[in-house]
Design a protein around this motif. Structure first.
Motif, PDB file in Angstrom:
ATOM      1  N   ASP A 105      77.158 -22.294  63.692  1.00  0.00           N
ATOM      2  CA  ASP A 105      75.883 -22.305  64.417  1.00  0.00           C
ATOM      3  C   ASP A 105      74.677 -22.395  63.481  1.00  0.00           C
ATOM      4  OD1 ASP A 105      77.625 -21.801  66.464  1.00  0.00           O
ATOM      5  OD2 ASP A 105      77.229 -19.643  66.498  1.00  0.00           O
ATOM      6  N   MET A 125      67.756 -12.258  59.208  1.00  0.00           N
ATOM      7  CA  MET A 125      67.075 -13.249  58.385  1.00  0.00           C
ATOM      8  C   MET A 125      65.743 -13.627  59.032  1.00  0.00           C
ATOM      9  SD  MET A 125      68.186 -17.048  57.085  1.00  0.00           S
ATOM     10  CE  MET A 125      66.944 -18.115  56.368  1.00  0.00           C
ATOM     11  N   PHE A 126      65.778 -13.912  60.334  1.00  0.00           N
ATOM     12  CA  PHE A 126      64.550 -14.359  61.005  1.00  0.00           C
ATOM     13  C   PHE A 126      63.568 -13.205  61.203  1.00  0.00           C
ATOM     14  CE2 PHE A 126      67.320 -17.896  61.542  1.00  0.00           C
ATOM     15  CZ  PHE A 126      66.455 -18.957  61.334  1.00  0.00           C
ATOM     16  N   PRO A 174      64.909 -27.689  62.341  1.00  0.00           N
ATOM     17  CA  PRO A 174      66.290 -28.123  62.640  1.00  0.00           C
ATOM     18  C   PRO A 174      67.167 -26.993  63.192  1.00  0.00           C
ATOM     19  CG  PRO A 174      65.834 -28.214  60.259  1.00  0.00           C
ATOM     20  CD  PRO A 174      64.537 -28.014  60.945  1.00  0.00           C
ATOM     21  N   GLN A 175      66.926 -25.757  62.745  1.00  0.00           N
ATOM     22  CA  GLN A 175      67.716 -24.632  63.257  1.00  0.00           C
ATOM     23  C   GLN A 175      67.368 -24.351  64.729  1.00  0.00           C
ATOM     24  OE1 GLN A 175      70.299 -22.343  61.647  1.00  0.00           O
ATOM     25  NE2 GLN A 175      70.441 -22.460  63.860  1.00  0.00           N
ATOM     26  N   LYS A 184      72.419 -14.714  72.360  1.00  0.00           N
ATOM     27  CA  LYS A 184      73.354 -13.631  72.006  1.00  0.00           C
ATOM     28  C   LYS A 184      73.789 -12.928  73.279  1.00  0.00           C
ATOM     29  CE  LYS A 184      74.578 -12.710  67.762  1.00  0.00           C
ATOM     30  NZ  LYS A 184      73.941 -12.974  66.568  1.00  0.00           N
ATOM     31  N   ALA A 236      64.715 -13.002  52.525  1.00  0.00           N
ATOM     32  CA  ALA A 236      65.162 -13.257  53.910  1.00  0.00           C
ATOM     33  C   ALA A 236      66.545 -13.889  53.998  1.00  0.00           C
ATOM     34  CB  ALA A 236      64.130 -14.128  54.634  1.00  0.00           C
ATOM     35  N   LYS A 255      74.342 -21.822  71.039  1.00  0.00           N
ATOM     36  CA  LYS A 255      75.198 -20.899  70.278  1.00  0.00           C
ATOM     37  C   LYS A 255      74.475 -20.417  69.027  1.00  0.00           C
ATOM     38  CE  LYS A 255      79.681 -22.674  71.745  1.00  0.00           C
ATOM     39  NZ  LYS A 255      80.841 -23.492  71.349  1.00  0.00           N
ATOM     40  N   VAL A 256      74.452 -19.105  68.841  1.00  0.00           N
ATOM     41  CA  VAL A 256      73.733 -18.521  67.705  1.00  0.00           C
ATOM     42  C   VAL A 256      74.546 -17.419  67.023  1.00  0.00           C
ATOM     43  CG1 VAL A 256      71.417 -19.013  68.620  1.00  0.00           C
ATOM     44  CG2 VAL A 256      72.568 -16.886  69.247  1.00  0.00           C
ATOM     45  N   ASN A 257      75.848 -17.375  67.345  1.00  0.00           N
ATOM     46  CA  ASN A 257      76.664 -16.255  66.850  1.00  0.00           C
ATOM     47  C   ASN A 257      76.724 -16.142  65.330  1.00  0.00           C
ATOM     48  OD1 ASN A 257      77.355 -15.253  69.389  1.00  0.00           O
ATOM     49  ND2 ASN A 257      78.932 -16.829  69.619  1.00  0.00           N
ATOM     50  N   ASP A 258      76.671 -17.285  64.627  1.00  0.00           N
ATOM     51  CA  ASP A 258      76.796 -17.245  63.165  1.00  0.00           C
ATOM     52  C   ASP A 258      75.447 -17.085  62.469  1.00  0.00           C
ATOM     53  OD1 ASP A 258      79.374 -17.841  63.876  1.00  0.00           O
ATOM     54  OD2 ASP A 258      79.165 -19.979  63.438  1.00  0.00           O
ATOM     55  N   VAL A 259      74.363 -17.123  63.256  1.00  0.00           N
ATOM     56  CA  VAL A 259      73.019 -17.013  62.670  1.00  0.00           C
ATOM     57  C   VAL A 259      72.633 -15.540  62.558  1.00  0.00           C
ATOM     58  CG1 VAL A 259      70.592 -17.668  62.933  1.00  0.00           C
ATOM     59  CG2 VAL A 259      72.390 -19.213  63.751  1.00  0.00           C
ATOM     60  N   SER A 260      72.076 -15.159  61.412  1.00  0.00           N
ATOM     61  CA  SER A 260      71.657 -13.769  61.199  1.00  0.00           C
ATOM     62  C   SER A 260      70.284 -13.504  61.830  1.00  0.00           C
ATOM     63  CB  SER A 260      71.603 -13.464  59.701  1.00  0.00           C
ATOM     64  OG  SER A 260      70.958 -12.213  59.504  1.00  0.00           O
ATOM     65  N   PRO A 261      70.204 -12.628  62.851  1.00  0.00           N
ATOM     66  CA  PRO A 261      68.891 -12.280  63.406  1.00  0.00           C
ATOM     67  C   PRO A 261      68.028 -11.562  62.376  1.00  0.00           C
ATOM     68  CG  PRO A 261      70.603 -10.874  64.345  1.00  0.00           C
ATOM     69  CD  PRO A 261      71.301 -11.897  63.517  1.00  0.00           C
ATOM     70  N   LYS A 264      68.998 -27.119  66.803  1.00  0.00           N
ATOM     71  CA  LYS A 264      70.447 -26.896  66.892  1.00  0.00           C
ATOM     72  C   LYS A 264      70.765 -25.803  67.916  1.00  0.00           C
ATOM     73  CE  LYS A 264      74.514 -25.881  64.043  1.00  0.00           C
ATOM     74  NZ  LYS A 264      75.260 -27.121  63.790  1.00  0.00           N
ATOM     75  N   VAL A 281      63.183 -10.672  59.069  1.00  0.00           N
ATOM     76  CA  VAL A 281      62.558 -10.487  57.753  1.00  0.00           C
ATOM     77  C   VAL A 281      61.579 -11.637  57.457  1.00  0.00           C
ATOM     78  CG1 VAL A 281      62.985 -10.286  55.263  1.00  0.00           C
ATOM     79  CG2 VAL A 281      64.525  -9.164  56.870  1.00  0.00           C
ATOM     80  N   ALA A 301      62.448 -24.301  59.668  1.00  0.00           N
ATOM     81  CA  ALA A 301      63.071 -23.657  60.831  1.00  0.00           C
ATOM     82  C   ALA A 301      63.334 -24.634  61.974  1.00  0.00           C
ATOM     83  CB  ALA A 301      62.203 -22.500  61.324  1.00  0.00           C
TER      84      ALA A 301
END
Lengths: 88, 88
Positions: B34, A39-40, A21-22, A84, B18, A31-37, A25, A42, A19
């Motif tokens: 992102d 996923m984190f 490096p994420q 977000k 996940a 910017k976190v628009n493309d990251v799935s909340p 970043k 779960v 986690a």
């Protein structure tokens, strides 16, 4: 140290630290628009349960690695919530 | 089924599954800017090593959960490579 122990230790370091490096970043780009909340979310559920599993079995390596994972994934989840909002 | 087994099984399902919401999100939006490719690269290294660890210990649940994790994280990594190129 036996081969299994070396492989298990390396595996633990990689899956626990993944986690980072994420987080870096997201921290830099904000910017976190493309990251799935989800996923984190779960992941947090999973590694919290692994921590509880370690506590029940009194297995210190399981408690430590998954405890760290819980903190890291929770950090990333909070960054997602924070950035977000800014994007809206 | 003992309490530890139930918690361990749930923990395994969560940590293995996940990546699914992130894969679905990337698949639909085709945007991955992102998302950290390093996170998924490190995760693949980690869960591959856990799979190898399971093979050495002949532990079927470790092999199955981490084998599935390796496939899911590799799928996400390939989506990142695919959609990163399109964005350029």
């Amino acid at each position: 140290m036996e081969l299994e122990e070396i492989i298990g230790t390396l595996a633990g370091i990689f899956t626990t630290g993944a986690a980072v490096p994420q987080i870096i970043k997201a921290w830099h780009t904000k910017k976190v628009n493309d990251v799935s909340p989800y996923m984190f979310f779960v992941l947090i559920m999973g590694v919290s349960l692994w921590t509880l599993y370690g506590i029940l079995l009194e297995d210190v390596p399981i408690i430590i690695t998954n405890g760290i994972s819980t903190c890291l994934n929770a950090t990333m989840f909070l960054l997602i919530v924070k950035y977000k909002r800014k994007a809206v």
